[in-house]
Design an enzyme around this catalytic site. Sequence first.
Site, mmCIF file in Angstrom:
data_model
loop_
_atom_site.group_PDB
_atom_site.id
_atom_site.type_symbol
_atom_site.label_atom_id
_atom_site.label_comp_id
_atom_site.label_asym_id
_atom_site.label_seq_id
_atom_site.Cartn_x
_atom_site.Cartn_y
_atom_site.Cartn_z
ATOM 1 N N ARG A 81 0.831 -1.204 0.000
ATOM 2 C CA ARG A 81 0.000 0.000 0.000
ATOM 3 C C ARG A 81 0.867 1.255 0.000
ATOM 4 O O ARG A 81 1.845 1.358 0.741
ATOM 5 C CB ARG A 81 -0.926 0.035 1.207
ATOM 6 N N ARG A 90 -6.217 1.159 -3.360
ATOM 7 C CA ARG A 90 -5.185 0.625 -2.464
ATOM 8 C C ARG A 90 -5.133 -0.900 -2.555
ATOM 9 O O ARG A 90 -6.162 -1.538 -2.791
ATOM 10 C CB ARG A 90 -5.449 1.059 -1.029
#
Length: 317
Positions: A81, A90
């Site tokens: 991430r 994400r």
Amino acid sequence: MTRFAIAVGSNLGDRIQHLRFARSQMGGLGDVHAVSGLYETAPVGGPDQDPYLNAVFVLDSALQPSELLESLHAVEAEAGRERKTKWGPRTLDLDIVSMDPGEIATEHLVVPHPRAAEREFVLRPLCDVWPSATVGEDLEARRALDRLTEDQGVDLLAASWLEEHPWPGRLFVGAQFAWFLVVALLMAWDGTVPEGDADPVRVAGALVAFVGAGLAFISSRRLGPALTALPEPRDEGSLIETGAYSRARHPIYGGVTMFILGASLIVDSLAGSLLSLGLIPFFFVKSSYEERRLRIKYPGYRAYQHRVTHRIIPFLI
């Protein structure tokens, strides 16, 4: 020991594997009490992006909330991430949405999560595993879910998702080929070989069989390495949206149905024709199972479903 509800989501890369990775890391943070079903959710806010896969873990942990948050951020980072855009896509998102006992409000962490009571993608999986969890002042998750009136585009894809379960797909394939065999036996039992001039029913059957065989053949060729008899997508496959797949999402099923129905009409088998038509609801059930798996694998499949409304026969069904 504190009980925490951890909301988990992903909409980048291999979404299901990111969620499974998150579950594998929870064991180092405490004892996982329960895991919710797997949901797909339309993105909320932020830039244009793919839908999310969402779930909730219930974790019993001796960590303090701030320590747990720091550990969750480390798991997110290990999954790749990058925090570049607010509410952006994400690989992995982990949030503490509820805890028992207590609550907390600091600069970096607020529990219950201040938006949990408004978000169906949090409440629905949370109610799977902890419906009495607090998500607001004197507000439990199940009550908050009941209060929601707007459709937020949250769909259950799998009740159990941490491991692959191939047996349902194999059961569908076994039932399918057994169906084919029974139709063939019925055609042999009450069908007749055409003699002399063909009547209109047999001519129509030949046309239906020819079109069905062609549809099944060209659709199979279009799939390439993604072709499989099982209703689970292959790892090496890709989402096909061209050719017959631009007009129906499962044209092979339609082609097979048409071919078998046409063959039954050619031999004038009433029983075979009726059972052939029964393949339509069977393939609807099989394709519904298959489409949940396709949505797990392909983030774009949800939009494809909305764009291509016919399921098994282009322009018809």
